[in-house]
Design a protein around this motif. Structure first.
Motif, short mmCIF file in Angstrom:
data_model
loop_
_atom_site.label_atom_id
_atom_site.label_comp_id
_atom_site.label_asym_id
_atom_site.label_seq_id
_atom_site.Cartn_x
_atom_site.Cartn_y
_atom_site.Cartn_z
N ASP A 32 47.65 39.89 53.79
CA ASP A 32 47.22 40.55 55.02
C ASP A 32 46.16 41.60 54.74
N LEU A 33 46.30 42.30 53.61
CA LEU A 33 45.31 43.32 53.27
C LEU A 33 44.03 42.70 52.71
N VAL A 34 44.17 41.61 51.97
CA VAL A 34 42.99 40.88 51.49
C VAL A 34 42.15 40.42 52.67
N ASP A 35 42.82 39.86 53.68
CA ASP A 35 42.11 39.39 54.88
C ASP A 35 41.53 40.56 55.68
N LYS A 36 42.31 41.61 55.81
CA LYS A 36 41.87 42.75 56.61
C LYS A 36 40.59 43.37 56.07
N TYR A 37 40.48 43.45 54.76
CA TYR A 37 39.31 44.09 54.16
C TYR A 37 38.30 43.08 53.62
N LYS A 38 38.52 41.80 54.00
CA LYS A 38 37.59 40.73 53.64
C LYS A 38 37.24 40.78 52.15
N PHE A 39 38.27 40.91 51.33
CA PHE A 39 38.07 41.03 49.89
C PHE A 39 37.96 39.64 49.27
N ASP A 40 36.86 39.38 48.59
CA ASP A 40 36.58 38.08 47.99
C ASP A 40 37.20 38.02 46.59
N THR A 41 38.37 37.39 46.48
CA THR A 41 39.07 37.34 45.19
C THR A 41 38.34 36.47 44.17
N SER A 42 37.46 35.58 44.63
CA SER A 42 36.75 34.72 43.68
C SER A 42 35.79 35.51 42.79
N LYS A 43 35.47 36.71 43.20
CA LYS A 43 34.55 37.54 42.43
C LYS A 43 35.26 38.44 41.42
N VAL A 44 36.59 38.35 41.38
CA VAL A 44 37.34 39.19 40.46
C VAL A 44 37.31 38.58 39.06
N LYS A 45 36.60 39.22 38.16
CA LYS A 45 36.50 38.77 36.77
C LYS A 45 37.04 39.80 35.79
N SER A 46 37.36 40.98 36.30
CA SER A 46 37.90 42.03 35.45
C SER A 46 38.70 42.97 36.33
N LEU A 47 39.45 43.86 35.70
CA LEU A 47 40.25 44.83 36.46
C LEU A 47 39.39 45.72 37.34
N ARG A 48 38.26 46.13 36.84
CA ARG A 48 37.40 47.02 37.62
C ARG A 48 36.94 46.37 38.91
N ASP A 49 36.89 45.03 38.94
CA ASP A 49 36.49 44.32 40.15
C ASP A 49 37.51 44.45 41.27
N LEU A 50 38.71 44.92 40.95
CA LEU A 50 39.73 45.14 41.97
C LEU A 50 39.57 46.49 42.67
#
Length: 535
Positions: free
Chosen positions: A193-211
């Motif tokens: 629900d929070l991923v959708d709410k903030y339109k966070f693109d998980t495909s771009k997560v390649k490291s911890l800092r990307d979170l």
């Protein structure tokens, strides 16, 4: 595959096979380690949905078997026991006494029982809770080599590819029933629900800092939500993601790893590596930003806060279907994210096998019947799902079936039953036996056993798959080091203390506790094992 790893127990479930100590999430008469290699892991078939006919030993005298597991006590345990005992009557003429103990108290309770020689039959054990190798070194568990072929032939055959990978001194002391934990990747589950709410693109997560953009949005806009959920047992297990080239086989609360980039397989102290210093700096930064609760060191079990949606994520080992399982337990859909330096392949390890097991106590008066029972638990879906889900119509209902396998059966709470008032809903069925025999709690996980078998088949294999450390010669030092780790590692791994100040103290304490002797003994045993693999 996974207390975790549980809630965070499942995550720990968690959690896991890659190296650095997963903060979460020992010995009999024998000495040494396995001297034979194990074949490359491959999938075994999921169980049939039909009851097993194994046994039918009604001519045997009746016995009661006691079983200890780290599960919160359930109001209707006695009712479920009664149904199980009816089922067992014509199978092995035994009754079962389920002893559920809260996870936070379980290890202490079992250590006390085994130290005093208390009589019991079976116990859940792992490398991250009620430490398997330390218990073996103390002589707490019975050898199973003669029991398996005679009293558990189906189970013996089912796991024949894996026995060598969990032997200590060429002896079997536990049932490594959860093959989903053999290969794991390290990752994170985010609340959808929070991923959708903030339109966070998980495909771009390649490291911890990307979170961090996601966590910053949660911190800024969600008043009652903390970015990362954990507790004072598992700590910041996310630091494993900084160490994709590390591997630790065996127990997590000690010292001594190999690096996958080292062909010589030299054992080193994981806490004295450059990666850990970087990981702990990130942990400190995130703690100071507010990504962790300030009182996290006082949190023993965050399960209810996960269910209440008070966290945005949980770091854990990941594998197909684990996000659906955690999402069902926490009543929130999750998004699973993982990244690695292994061409996105999971790693199959002996550690994965040791992450959820059942052992028979050395003090058991009914070892043969206990083995017969464990054979049934891991081959009979009817018995397994009684233990895992309770009584149909009272504790769960079948919503639909999409095939004949147990993992193709969708279940949910019975009509008219408040989930919070359900008298048997621990949602930790994976602690009992082979989870490929389990019903599924979410539609997304229907048929998951096939995905998990494919995941197992494609896994890279640890270069030391089949080696297990026997700590008998350094048992006192292992205990002292474990105490030091429990004192220093959790605060460091969640950033609650300054690593520039506390890490040097930690390393010095480890040295004084005998870390060098443990590493030397590990290296000696590993070198001896390597020599046998070249023959």
């Amino acid at each position: 595959m996974n207390k975790r790893i549980a809630s965070t127990r499942v995550a720990i479930a968690s959690v896991v096979a890659l190296s650095l100590l997963l903060s979460a999430c020992s010995k009999n008469e024998s000495k040494g380690n396995s001297a034979s290699s194990s074949p490359s892991p491959s999938a075994s078939a999921a169980g049939s949905a039909k009851p097993s006919d194994s046994g039918k030993k009604t001519d045997l005298p009746p016995v009661e078997l006691s079983w200890y597991l780290p599960i919160s006590p359930q109001k209707d345990t006695a009712l479920v026991e009664a149904e199980i005992n009816k089922y067992l009557k014509d199978k092995i003429n035994a009754t079962i006494k389920l002893n559920f103990i809260d996870f936070g108290a379980y290890e202490s309770k079992m250590n006390t029982m085994t130290a005093t020689g208390e009589v019991f039959d079976m116990a859940w054990t792992a490398n991250w809770g009620f430490d398997f190798t330390r218990a073996v070194a103390k002589g707490s568990f019975a050898e199973m080599d003669e029991l398996l072929p005679k009293y558990a032939p189906e189970l013996n055959k089912k796991l024949e590819k894996y026995w060598n990978a969990i032997k200590i001194d060429n002896k079997i002391y536990g049932i490594p029933f959860n093959l989903t934990t053999v290969p794991q990747a390290q990752g994170v589950v985010l609340f959808k629900d929070l991923v959708d709410k903030y339109k966070f693109d998980t495909s771009k997560v390649k490291s911890l800092r990307d979170l961090e953009p996601f966590y910053d949005a949660v911190l800024k806009n969600e008043k009652d939500v903390t970015a990362i959920g954990t507790d004072n047992t598992h700590g910041g297990s996310f630091v494993n993601l900084f160490s994709p080239t590390w591997l630790q086989e065996g127990a997590f609360n000690t010292v001594g790893i190999i690096r996958l980039d080292d062909p010589n397989l030299k054992i080193v102290n994981q806490y004295d590596q450059p990666e850990v210093k970087e990981a702990l700096k990130v942990a400190r930064d995130w703690y100071q930003k507010g990504y962790f609760k300030k009182d996290v060191l006082a949190i023993k079990d965050p399960e209810q806060d996960f269910i209440a949606g008070k966290y945005a994520s949980n770091f854990a080992g990941v594998a197909p279907g684990w996000d659906a399982g955690m999402g069902s337990r926490w009543k929130h859909p999750l998004v699973q994210v993982y990244w690695e330096n292994r061409e996105q392949k999971p790693l199959a390890t002996s550690t994965g096998l040791l992450s959820s097991m059942t052992a028979i106590s050395k003090t058991s008066k009914n070892k043969e019947r206990a083995m017969m029972f464990l054979n049934l638990v891991n081959t009979d879906p009817v018995l397994y799902n009684l233990l895992g889900f309770g009584i149909e119509g009272k504790h769960y209902k079948i919503i639909k079936k999409v095939g004949d396998r147990p993992d193709q059966v969708l279940v949910g709470d019975p009509d008219g039953v408040d989930p919070k008032a359900n008298g048997y809903s621990h949602q930790l069925e994976w602690m009992f036996g082979d989870p490929w025999n389990a019903y599924q709690r979410s539609e997304a996980s229907l048929g998951v056993s096939k995905l998990q078998q494919d995941w197992l088949a494609k896994a890279q294999v640890s270069p030391i798959f089949g080696w297990n450390f026997n700590g008998e010669k350094v048992a006192d030092k292992l205990a002292t080091v474990a105490t030091v780790v429990s004192q220093y590692w959790i605060p460091l791994s969640i950033g609650a203390v300054d690593p520039d100040v506390e890490l040097p103290k930690f390393l010095e304490k480890l040295k004084n506790a005998g870390a060098d002797a443990i590493i030397a003994e590990k290296q000696k045993q590993l070198d001896a094992w390597k020599a046998t693999q070249k023959k």
